[in-house]
Structures are given as C-alpha cells and as structure tokens.
Scaffold this motif. Structure first.
Motif, PDB file in Angstrom:
ATOM      1  N   ALA A  69      43.138  26.168  55.345  1.00 27.16           N
ATOM      2  CA  ALA A  69      42.101  25.816  56.318  1.00 27.16           C
ATOM      3  C   ALA A  69      41.488  24.450  56.012  1.00 27.16           C
ATOM      4  CB  ALA A  69      41.003  26.883  56.324  1.00 27.16           C
ATOM      5  N   TYR A  70      41.608  23.991  54.752  1.00 24.57           N
ATOM      6  CA  TYR A  70      40.944  22.753  54.340  1.00 24.57           C
ATOM      7  C   TYR A  70      41.896  21.650  53.902  1.00 24.57           C
ATOM      8  CZ  TYR A  70      37.051  26.067  54.015  1.00 24.57           C
ATOM      9  OH  TYR A  70      36.117  27.036  54.282  1.00 24.57           O
ATOM     10  N   CYS A  71      43.206  21.925  53.840  1.00 21.84           N
ATOM     11  CA  CYS A  71      44.128  20.945  53.257  1.00 21.84           C
ATOM     12  C   CYS A  71      44.137  19.612  54.017  1.00 21.84           C
ATOM     13  CB  CYS A  71      45.534  21.511  53.157  1.00 21.84           C
ATOM     14  SG  CYS A  71      46.212  22.062  54.728  1.00 21.84           S
ATOM     15  N   ARG A  76      42.084  13.889  54.404  1.00 21.47           N
ATOM     16  CA  ARG A  76      41.308  12.852  55.077  1.00 21.47           C
ATOM     17  C   ARG A  76      40.153  12.351  54.200  1.00 21.47           C
ATOM     18  NH1 ARG A  76      41.765  16.192  59.727  1.00 21.47           N
ATOM     19  NH2 ARG A  76      39.593  16.845  59.498  1.00 21.47           N
ATOM     20  N   ASP A  77      39.492  13.290  53.508  1.00 20.54           N
ATOM     21  CA  ASP A  77      38.374  12.899  52.642  1.00 20.54           C
ATOM     22  C   ASP A  77      38.837  12.014  51.489  1.00 20.54           C
ATOM     23  OD1 ASP A  77      36.560  14.214  54.192  1.00 20.54           O
ATOM     24  OD2 ASP A  77      36.362  15.972  52.897  1.00 20.54           O
ATOM     25  N   LEU A  78      39.957  12.385  50.883  1.00 20.65           N
ATOM     26  CA  LEU A  78      40.487  11.596  49.767  1.00 20.65           C
ATOM     27  C   LEU A  78      40.959  10.228  50.251  1.00 20.65           C
ATOM     28  CD1 LEU A  78      42.533  14.348  47.877  1.00 20.65           C
ATOM     29  CD2 LEU A  78      40.385  13.319  47.129  1.00 20.65           C
ATOM     30  N   LYS A  79      41.573  10.209  51.419  1.00 25.46           N
ATOM     31  CA  LYS A  79      42.051   8.947  51.996  1.00 25.46           C
ATOM     32  C   LYS A  79      40.871   8.022  52.284  1.00 25.46           C
ATOM     33  CE  LYS A  79      45.738   6.796  53.783  1.00 25.46           C
ATOM     34  NZ  LYS A  79      46.928   6.477  52.972  1.00 25.46           N
ATOM     35  N   LYS A  80      39.835   8.585  52.883  1.00 21.87           N
ATOM     36  CA  LYS A  80      38.635   7.800  53.180  1.00 21.87           C
ATOM     37  C   LYS A  80      37.964   7.339  51.891  1.00 21.87           C
ATOM     38  CE  LYS A  80      34.246   7.980  55.703  1.00 21.87           C
ATOM     39  NZ  LYS A  80      33.311   8.831  56.478  1.00 21.87           N
ATOM     40  N   GLY A  81      37.990   8.208  50.872  1.00 26.14           N
ATOM     41  CA  GLY A  81      37.380   7.859  49.591  1.00 26.14           C
ATOM     42  C   GLY A  81      38.008   6.639  48.951  1.00 26.14           C
ATOM     43  N   LEU A  91      28.967  10.706  41.029  1.00 28.41           N
ATOM     44  CA  LEU A  91      28.551  11.400  42.242  1.00 28.41           C
ATOM     45  C   LEU A  91      29.632  11.448  43.320  1.00 28.41           C
ATOM     46  CD1 LEU A  91      26.363  12.889  43.785  1.00 28.41           C
ATOM     47  CD2 LEU A  91      25.463  10.683  44.550  1.00 28.41           C
ATOM     48  N   HIS A  92      30.301  10.328  43.572  1.00 25.92           N
ATOM     49  CA  HIS A  92      31.306  10.293  44.637  1.00 25.92           C
ATOM     50  C   HIS A  92      32.479  11.229  44.316  1.00 25.92           C
ATOM     51  CE1 HIS A  92      33.365   7.553  47.861  1.00 25.92           C
ATOM     52  NE2 HIS A  92      33.366   8.831  48.176  1.00 25.92           N
ATOM     53  N   LEU A  93      32.945  11.198  43.066  1.00 21.35           N
ATOM     54  CA  LEU A  93      34.041  12.091  42.661  1.00 21.35           C
ATOM     55  C   LEU A  93      33.614  13.552  42.734  1.00 21.35           C
ATOM     56  CD1 LEU A  93      35.683  10.304  39.598  1.00 21.35           C
ATOM     57  CD2 LEU A  93      36.718  10.714  41.835  1.00 21.35           C
ATOM     58  N   ILE A  94      32.377  13.820  42.345  1.00 25.48           N
ATOM     59  CA  ILE A  94      31.872  15.195  42.405  1.00 25.48           C
ATOM     60  C   ILE A  94      31.838  15.681  43.848  1.00 25.48           C
ATOM     61  CG2 ILE A  94      29.801  16.622  42.086  1.00 25.48           C
ATOM     62  CD1 ILE A  94      29.237  14.971  39.555  1.00 25.48           C
ATOM     63  N   TYR A  95      31.402  14.803  44.759  1.00 21.10           N
ATOM     64  CA  TYR A  95      31.390  15.187  46.177  1.00 21.10           C
ATOM     65  C   TYR A  95      32.794  15.567  46.647  1.00 21.10           C
ATOM     66  CZ  TYR A  95      31.419  14.732  51.236  1.00 21.10           C
ATOM     67  OH  TYR A  95      31.624  14.977  52.570  1.00 21.10           O
ATOM     68  N   LEU A  96      33.792  14.780  46.252  1.00 26.29           N
ATOM     69  CA  LEU A  96      35.169  15.032  46.695  1.00 26.29           C
ATOM     70  C   LEU A  96      35.742  16.326  46.121  1.00 26.29           C
ATOM     71  CD1 LEU A  96      36.601  11.399  46.421  1.00 26.29           C
ATOM     72  CD2 LEU A  96      36.106  12.670  48.520  1.00 26.29           C
ATOM     73  N   THR A  97      35.152  16.835  45.037  1.00 26.07           N
ATOM     74  CA  THR A  97      35.663  18.070  44.426  1.00 26.07           C
ATOM     75  C   THR A  97      34.684  19.239  44.581  1.00 26.07           C
ATOM     76  OG1 THR A  97      34.786  17.342  42.269  1.00 26.07           O
ATOM     77  CG2 THR A  97      37.088  16.860  42.724  1.00 26.07           C
ATOM     78  N   VAL A 131      29.737   8.831  52.953  1.00 29.38           N
ATOM     79  CA  VAL A 131      30.260  10.108  53.462  1.00 29.38           C
ATOM     80  C   VAL A 131      29.648  10.475  54.810  1.00 29.38           C
ATOM     81  CG1 VAL A 131      30.740  10.924  51.129  1.00 29.38           C
ATOM     82  CG2 VAL A 131      28.581  11.571  52.227  1.00 29.38           C
ATOM     83  N   GLY A 132      28.593   9.743  55.213  1.00 27.06           N
ATOM     84  CA  GLY A 132      28.040   9.956  56.548  1.00 27.06           C
ATOM     85  C   GLY A 132      26.687  10.633  56.609  1.00 27.06           C
ATOM     86  N   VAL A 133      25.915  10.586  55.508  1.00 24.39           N
ATOM     87  CA  VAL A 133      24.576  11.195  55.497  1.00 24.39           C
ATOM     88  C   VAL A 133      23.556  10.103  55.164  1.00 24.39           C
ATOM     89  CG1 VAL A 133      23.096  12.987  54.541  1.00 24.39           C
ATOM     90  CG2 VAL A 133      25.565  13.369  54.693  1.00 24.39           C
ATOM     91  N   SER A 134      22.686   9.804  56.097  1.00 27.67           N
ATOM     92  CA  SER A 134      21.726   8.715  55.905  1.00 27.67           C
ATOM     93  C   SER A 134      20.393   9.241  55.371  1.00 27.67           C
ATOM     94  CB  SER A 134      21.480   7.977  57.222  1.00 27.67           C
ATOM     95  OG  SER A 134      20.823   8.821  58.145  1.00 27.67           O
TER      96      SER A 134
END
Length: 325
Positions: A69-71, A76-81, A91-97, A131-134
């Motif tokens: 469901a999330y693959c 996309r998240d890793l590519k954008k990262g 923080l950024h790596l933690i968000y991705l995991t 990541v899109g949160v202001s």
C-alpha cells in the motif's frame, strides 16, 4: 494459483469471487502499482498471451518487505528527498523512515506541535518546508483558525511523529519525551521499535535501486541509532552480544570505548572493574567482541580484494585503495 493453499481454500469455502477473478484483480493491482510489468506476446493474428515480469520497484519492495500500500509512496518520498536532502541533522532521514501506518493513526496536539517546531533550528525548519508543512499551517491549527489550503494529513502526522523520534534520539530518555509530547511511554516505545524496523526495511529497499545509493550508508547508521536509542559513543559496544545500554555505559566509563578495547580485554580485569559482572558474562563479552571484530576485518579484506580486481583501466584507483588498506 489453484495449486496454492489459498486456491484450495477458495474451492472449499466457495467465496463470492472466483479464484480467476481474484488472481486477475491482484495482477491488475500489482501492475498499477508499478511492481509488475505486462508483456503482450503475439502469436497468430488472433492469438496472444500476457506475460508478466517483476520491475525494479517490485524487487525492491519484496526485498525490503515494504507494505504494498505504501511502496510507490515510499519511492516518491525517497526520490523527492534526493532533490534536497538536509543532512545538517537527522530530522530529514528520520522523517523518511517514520512508519506510514502509524502516521495514519496519529492525532497531533497542535500546541505541542507548534512549540516543538519553534524550538527547531532554521535548517531543521527547512525540512518541514521541504516535505510540505509550513510554520503558518501549524500556527493556524494551534490557534484554531480555519485552513483554506489543503495539506496532506498523512504528511503532517508523519512529521509530528518524526519530531518525537528526533527528540528521543537527542535525549534518549523516554520518560522526558513522554512528558514533553504528552503521550504514553508505551506508544513512544512502540513508535521507536516501528521506526527501527521500517528504517531497516527502507535500507534493503534502497539496496535494490541504484538511484538511491546515497541512502545506503546513511540509513545503516540511522537504523543502529533507532535500534539502540543511546548516545552515539555507546552504539559500537551495544553491537556485542549481551551488552545492553546499562552495561555499555559501565564499560565506556571504565575505559572500554571501542570494539577493539573489548576484544583485547582480560575477563578477570573486567570482573574487578565492572560491578555485578560474572566471570561467565565477562568471557562471553570478550569472546563476542573478538568474533565481531574478526567479522569486520574479514569484510574489510573482502573489500580490498574486490578493489584489487578492478580493471586495469583504473590503476590510480587501485593503487590509492591498496595504499589505504
């Protein structure tokens, strides 16, 4: 499919959908997700058959045991990262995991969210923007104002959970983090375990996709930090069998600050130096450290041999690598 246990169940239970329908739906789902690719092979003018082959994304999802469901979202998240990976902090790596499934069940406390955001450095606040949160969005939510611009709820919740994990890695005290975010300790422990497991899955996922080579070394270290959740200097000691956080702290304070120190330690000296350490435990720690050190040495030797097998087109690389070895 008819030869599987699932196929037998379908025959016995007589479900509403036939095995053929379920199989075709599954193939369609996997194809839409980009995990399978359909190849149409034509025979005569009227005959053709469909063959399927697994894609790179499908292989990576399988190796990483990523929830289907999330693959595609993870990809996309890793590519954008990669377009703007912030490495001034974790923080950024933690968000991705941060696990997707836990984010869908999260209900942030907006005042805490806003307070924690304002305690971040400018570079860390940039991660939220990436990541899109202001800050404006979090501030409005905290003050109860109406939000006109639509923001993905899962991204917002996932960032909030990454704040918790980031704070936990910095403080390594689950009690204070529980109090700071007004959350049960059990939930935070569950989040930490889930993030450690998911980080390992993402690492295996990235190992199958050449474009994500940059994540491999980074996620290896992060997985260790999430697994042990201790100060960085204690991580090498906790790789030894039988050494948990308390024991690692004792060893470090006693001067055993690396794997090499432990491997060369005298068990009798350890017994006299470390409180409540039996002779059997001391011997096990030294033996395990020696074995681990030997494994690491063998891995380095294999790496050297691999470099020496490089084509003669790269003599400079080989010479340089050999000198370092």
């Amino acid at each position: 499919m008819s030869g599987t246990f699932f196929g037998v169940q379908q025959k016995v239970l007589l479900k509403e959908k036939s095995l053929w329908e379920i199989t075709m739906e599954s193939l369609r789902y996997l194809t839409e997700k980009g995990l399978l690719q359909k190849d149409t092979i034509y025979g005569s003018e009227e005959e053709f058959q469909n063959n399927f082959h697994i894609t790179k994304l499908g292989r990576a999802s399988f190796k990483g045991t990523i929830d289907l469901a999330y693959c595609d979202i993870l990809y996309r998240d890793l590519k954008k990262g990669l377009e703007g990976l912030m490495l001034e902090s974790l923080l950024h790596l933690i968000y991705l995991t941060t696990p997707y499934d836990m984010a869908s069940q999260c209900d942030p406390d907006w005042m805490i969210y806003f307070r924690q955001f304002n305690q971040l450095s400018p570079a860390e606040q940039n991660v939220a923007a990436l990541v899109g949160v202001s800050e404006n969005f979090i501030g409005k939510k905290a003050s109860g104002q109406a939000i006109r611009k639509k923001v993905d709820k899962n991204i917002v919740n996932r960032l909030y959970l990454s704040f918790i994990l980031y704070t936990l890695l910095k403080e390594t005290n689950i009690w204070s983090v529980s109090e700071k975010f007004n959350m049960p300790r059990g939930y935070i422990q569950s989040l930490l375990s889930g993030a450690a497991a998911f980080s390992s899955c993402v690492l295996h996922f990235c190992e199958e996709l050449e474009e994500f080579w940059a994540y491999r070394a980074l996620l290896g270290e992060l997985t260790k930090k999430l697994t042990y959740c201790v100060k960085a200097e204690l991580v090498p000691l906790m790789e030894v069998t039988g050494v948990l956080e308390g024991r690692a702290r004792q060893l470090y304070n006693a001067g055993y600050k690396s794997l090499t120190h432990l491997a060369n330690a005298n068990p009798e000296v350890l017994i006299r130096t470390i409180d409540h350490l039996s002779r059997r435990q001391a011997k096990q720690i030294v033996s395990s450290a020696k074995m681990l050190l030997h494994e690491k040495a063998e891995a380095l030797q294999e790496e050297v041999e691999e470099l020496l097998r490089l084509p003669s087109d790269f003599p400079g690389i080989v010479a340089s690598s050999t000198e370092k070895a």
